[in-house]
Design a protein around this motif. Structure first.
Motif, mmCIF file in Angstrom:
data_model
loop_
_atom_site.group_PDB
_atom_site.id
_atom_site.type_symbol
_atom_site.label_atom_id
_atom_site.label_comp_id
_atom_site.label_asym_id
_atom_site.label_seq_id
_atom_site.Cartn_x
_atom_site.Cartn_y
_atom_site.Cartn_z
ATOM 1 N N LYS A 1 3.155 0.887 11.159
ATOM 2 C CA LYS A 1 2.663 1.142 9.789
ATOM 3 C C LYS A 1 3.160 2.501 9.297
ATOM 4 O O LYS A 1 3.095 3.488 10.021
ATOM 5 C CB LYS A 1 1.127 1.070 9.738
ATOM 6 C CG LYS A 1 0.574 1.225 8.335
ATOM 7 C CD LYS A 1 -0.853 0.725 8.217
ATOM 8 C CE LYS A 1 -1.436 0.938 6.821
ATOM 9 N NZ LYS A 1 -0.721 0.171 5.782
ATOM 10 N N GLY B 1 -5.550 -4.422 12.034
ATOM 11 C CA GLY B 1 -6.235 -3.591 11.035
ATOM 12 C C GLY B 1 -7.717 -3.468 11.338
ATOM 13 O O GLY B 1 -8.449 -4.456 11.230
ATOM 14 N N GLY C 1 -5.711 -3.607 -1.842
ATOM 15 C CA GLY C 1 -5.286 -3.002 -0.580
ATOM 16 C C GLY C 1 -5.625 -3.894 0.605
ATOM 17 O O GLY C 1 -5.145 -3.657 1.722
ATOM 18 N N THR D 1 0.850 -1.199 0.000
ATOM 19 C CA THR D 1 0.000 0.000 0.000
ATOM 20 C C THR D 1 0.884 1.247 0.000
ATOM 21 O O THR D 1 2.108 1.158 0.068
ATOM 22 C CB THR D 1 -0.940 -0.010 1.212
ATOM 23 O OG1 THR D 1 -0.136 -0.064 2.404
ATOM 24 C CG2 THR D 1 -1.883 -1.198 1.186
ATOM 25 N N HIS E 1 -11.204 -1.154 10.466
ATOM 26 C CA HIS E 1 -11.773 -0.156 9.546
ATOM 27 C C HIS E 1 -13.267 0.022 9.816
ATOM 28 O O HIS E 1 -13.986 -0.973 9.962
ATOM 29 C CB HIS E 1 -11.592 -0.599 8.090
ATOM 30 C CG HIS E 1 -10.153 -0.605 7.667
ATOM 31 N ND1 HIS E 1 -9.338 -1.708 7.827
ATOM 32 C CD2 HIS E 1 -9.383 0.365 7.123
ATOM 33 C CE1 HIS E 1 -8.121 -1.411 7.391
ATOM 34 N NE2 HIS E 1 -8.117 -0.163 6.961
ATOM 35 N N HIS F 1 -4.293 1.060 12.912
ATOM 36 C CA HIS F 1 -3.277 0.027 12.690
ATOM 37 C C HIS F 1 -2.173 0.120 13.742
ATOM 38 O O HIS F 1 -2.042 1.138 14.427
ATOM 39 C CB HIS F 1 -2.649 0.183 11.303
ATOM 40 C CG HIS F 1 -3.532 -0.301 10.190
ATOM 41 N ND1 HIS F 1 -4.504 0.479 9.623
ATOM 42 C CD2 HIS F 1 -3.584 -1.511 9.548
ATOM 43 C CE1 HIS F 1 -5.133 -0.210 8.676
ATOM 44 N NE2 HIS F 1 -4.592 -1.433 8.610
ATOM 45 N N HIS F 2 -1.355 -0.917 13.769
ATOM 46 C CA HIS F 2 -0.171 -1.016 14.635
ATOM 47 C C HIS F 2 0.768 0.180 14.445
ATOM 48 O O HIS F 2 0.770 0.828 13.391
ATOM 49 C CB HIS F 2 0.573 -2.316 14.322
ATOM 50 C CG HIS F 2 0.915 -2.484 12.866
ATOM 51 N ND1 HIS F 2 2.108 -2.082 12.344
ATOM 52 C CD2 HIS F 2 0.197 -2.969 11.804
ATOM 53 C CE1 HIS F 2 2.135 -2.328 11.037
ATOM 54 N NE2 HIS F 2 0.974 -2.870 10.684
ATOM 55 N N PHE G 1 -4.519 -12.186 5.715
ATOM 56 C CA PHE G 1 -4.111 -11.573 4.446
ATOM 57 C C PHE G 1 -3.216 -12.537 3.659
ATOM 58 O O PHE G 1 -3.257 -12.569 2.425
ATOM 59 C CB PHE G 1 -3.350 -10.264 4.693
ATOM 60 C CG PHE G 1 -4.042 -9.319 5.642
ATOM 61 C CD1 PHE G 1 -5.341 -8.917 5.413
ATOM 62 C CD2 PHE G 1 -3.385 -8.823 6.767
ATOM 63 C CE1 PHE G 1 -5.978 -8.040 6.284
ATOM 64 C CE2 PHE G 1 -4.010 -7.956 7.641
ATOM 65 C CZ PHE G 1 -5.314 -7.559 7.407
ATOM 66 N N ASP H 1 2.298 4.105 6.156
ATOM 67 C CA ASP H 1 1.497 4.892 5.210
ATOM 68 C C ASP H 1 0.102 5.161 5.784
ATOM 69 O O ASP H 1 -0.422 4.376 6.563
ATOM 70 C CB ASP H 1 1.378 4.163 3.860
ATOM 71 C CG ASP H 1 0.770 2.775 3.989
ATOM 72 O OD1 ASP H 1 1.272 1.982 4.813
ATOM 73 O OD2 ASP H 1 -0.221 2.489 3.306
ATOM 74 N N ARG I 1 -2.728 -11.283 10.909
ATOM 75 C CA ARG I 1 -2.357 -11.004 9.506
ATOM 76 C C ARG I 1 -2.217 -12.273 8.669
ATOM 77 O O ARG I 1 -2.084 -12.194 7.452
ATOM 78 C CB ARG I 1 -1.115 -10.115 9.393
ATOM 79 C CG ARG I 1 0.129 -10.576 10.066
ATOM 80 C CD ARG I 1 1.267 -9.589 9.806
ATOM 81 N NE ARG I 1 0.971 -8.228 10.195
ATOM 82 C CZ ARG I 1 1.056 -7.755 11.443
ATOM 83 N NH1 ARG I 1 1.429 -8.541 12.428
ATOM 84 N NH2 ARG I 1 0.757 -6.505 11.709
ATOM 85 N N SER J 1 -4.728 4.008 5.251
ATOM 86 C CA SER J 1 -4.399 2.645 4.837
ATOM 87 C C SER J 1 -4.931 2.378 3.428
ATOM 88 O O SER J 1 -5.886 3.032 2.966
ATOM 89 C CB SER J 1 -5.032 1.643 5.808
ATOM 90 O OG SER J 1 -6.443 1.690 5.690
ATOM 91 N N GLY J 2 -4.339 1.390 2.768
ATOM 92 C CA GLY J 2 -4.828 0.994 1.446
ATOM 93 C C GLY J 2 -6.281 0.552 1.523
ATOM 94 O O GLY J 2 -7.076 0.803 0.607
ATOM 95 N N THR J 3 -6.635 -0.091 2.624
ATOM 96 C CA THR J 3 -8.018 -0.553 2.786
ATOM 97 C C THR J 3 -8.967 0.632 2.897
ATOM 98 O O THR J 3 -10.059 0.633 2.295
ATOM 99 C CB THR J 3 -8.140 -1.422 4.059
ATOM 100 O OG1 THR J 3 -7.145 -2.436 3.995
ATOM 101 C CG2 THR J 3 -9.516 -2.028 4.193
HETATM 102 O O1 LIG Z 1 0.138 -2.302 7.075
HETATM 103 C C1 LIG Z 1 -0.679 -3.155 7.500
HETATM 104 O O2 LIG Z 1 -0.482 -3.828 8.507
HETATM 105 C C2 LIG Z 1 -1.920 -3.364 6.720
HETATM 106 N N1 LIG Z 1 -2.010 -2.773 5.584
HETATM 107 C C3 LIG Z 1 -3.098 -2.850 4.661
HETATM 108 C C4 LIG Z 1 -3.707 -1.487 4.463
HETATM 109 O O3 LIG Z 1 -2.944 -0.502 4.330
HETATM 110 O O4 LIG Z 1 -4.923 -1.380 4.402
HETATM 111 C C5 LIG Z 1 -4.077 -3.944 4.994
HETATM 112 C C6 LIG Z 1 -4.260 -4.231 6.445
HETATM 113 O O5 LIG Z 1 -5.168 -3.348 6.982
HETATM 114 C C7 LIG Z 1 -2.961 -4.286 7.224
#
Ligand SMILES: O=C(O)C1=N[C@H](C(=O)O)C[C@H](O)C1
Ligand code: NDP
Length: 271
Positions: free
Chosen positions: A161, A216, A125, A102, A218, A157-158, A241, A163, A238, A166-168
């Motif tokens: 992370k 994660g 994502g 992501t 959302h 998220h943890h 995933f 970015d 995880r 999140s991509g999700t």
């Molecule tokens: O970085 C993560 O850990 C995750 N990344 C993905 C995201 O950016 O959505 C998917 C998930 O949520 C875990």
């Protein structure tokens, strides 16, 4: 069909280690290579041992060109720069490229799309069934509600992370925008801080929390006059995933070149 020979990119990372474990227990898949960043102190280490398994004889390498001479696919949960470098080699070698990374920019996305006339790319994502179902539900609800309902997307998220959003969260934003028939890039509100002024009607808002070991979480909130609907997903491990990524790779093996999503893999179609 012979076992699918898979390379794990980012094999020393959180997802890489989970992928190594899932490949070891998945019939029809075999670990053919483990890729790590040039200069990483993990180069030369055994991928099995890193993943908490018995040694499997696959040593971490930074040379995808050599690794991919004898592989069918690459599972790529790394960083944007690495994924973009891998795209060209995967396309040249005709590998299935499952992309979970992501934080990709619009130009990164364009590079990935540009190879799909000859490459088989599955990108999402979020590789979980639950989130892909959630996206379909979000689109459906967004279709039914007008702009008197404000859409806000919250993710946690943890603390490692790197970015945001999140991509999700962005994928769920795209689903909401598709339901509303608007372009997300024109209507998203990100990083509110200070004297922001009132919320613009029709925007899709994003908020990101970071802390601890959260895998994660959302939520998509539809906040209307005197009532609120919340659709949510909580990932508990995880490995979820990693299972999704393996499913995607096995599904894509032998498919025509093209750009596929997890909704294609899961048979959810364009819901
Ligand atoms: O970085 C993560 O850990 C995750 N990344 C993905 C995201 O950016 O959505 C998917 C998930 O949520 C875990
Ligand atoms: N789509 C989905 O379902 C999911 C997506 N993700 C995404 O996957 C990505 C990775 O997440 P996570 O495993 O938690 O992150 P980690 O930081 O734990 O792992 C990333 C790994 O990639 C390695 N790496 C960096 N550069 C290269 C390179 N050039 N070649 C090979 N490997 C490289 C890193 O090495 P080093 O540490 O030495 O830099 C690290 O080991 C993130 O973008 C995350 O958002 C995560 C979970 C699910």
């Amino acid at each position: 069909m012979a076992d699918m020979r898979l390379i794990v990119a980012g094999a020393g990372g959180r997802m890489g280690r989970a992928l190594t474990r899932v490949i070891a227990e998945t019939p029809g898949a075999v670990l053919a290579g483990a890729l790590e960043a040039p200069g990483s102190e993990l180069l030369g280490k055994d991928a099995g041992v890193l993943a908490g398994l018995p040694a499997n004889g696959v040593q971490l390498s930074a040379d995808l060109w050599t690794l991919s001479a004898n592989a069918d696919g690459i599972l790529d949960f790394t960083v944007p720069g690495a994924t973009i470098a891998n795209v060209a080699i995967a396309a040249q070698r005709g590998l299935v490229h499952v992309i979970g990374t992501t934080g990709l920019s619009a130009s990164d996305e364009a590079v990935i799309k540009s190879v799909t006339s000859r490459a088989i790319v599955v990108k999402s994502g979020n590789m979980s069934l639950g989130v892909n179902l959630l996206a379909a539900l979000v689109k459906r609800v967004a279709q039914s509600l007008d702009e008197s309902f404000d859409i806000e997307i919250l993710e946690m998220h943890h603390k490692s992370k790197i970015d945001a959003p999140s991509g999700t969260a962005l994928m769920l934003g795209e689903a909401a925008a598709a339901g509303r028939k608007i372009a997300l890039e024109e209507r998203s509100a990100r990083g509110r801080d200070g004297f922001t002024g009132a919320r613009r009607s029709g925007d899709i808002g994003f908020a990101s929390l970071r802390g601890g070991t959260v895998v994660g979480d959302h939520s998509v909130i539809f906040s209307g006059p005197h009532e609120r609907i919340t659709l949510a997903h909580h990932a508990e491990d995880r490995i979820l995933f990693a299972h999704g990524a393996l499913k995607a790779a096995l599904w894509a093996h032998g498919k025509k070149p093209g750009f596929y999503s997890m909704a294609d893999v899961l048979g959810l179609g364009d819901t």
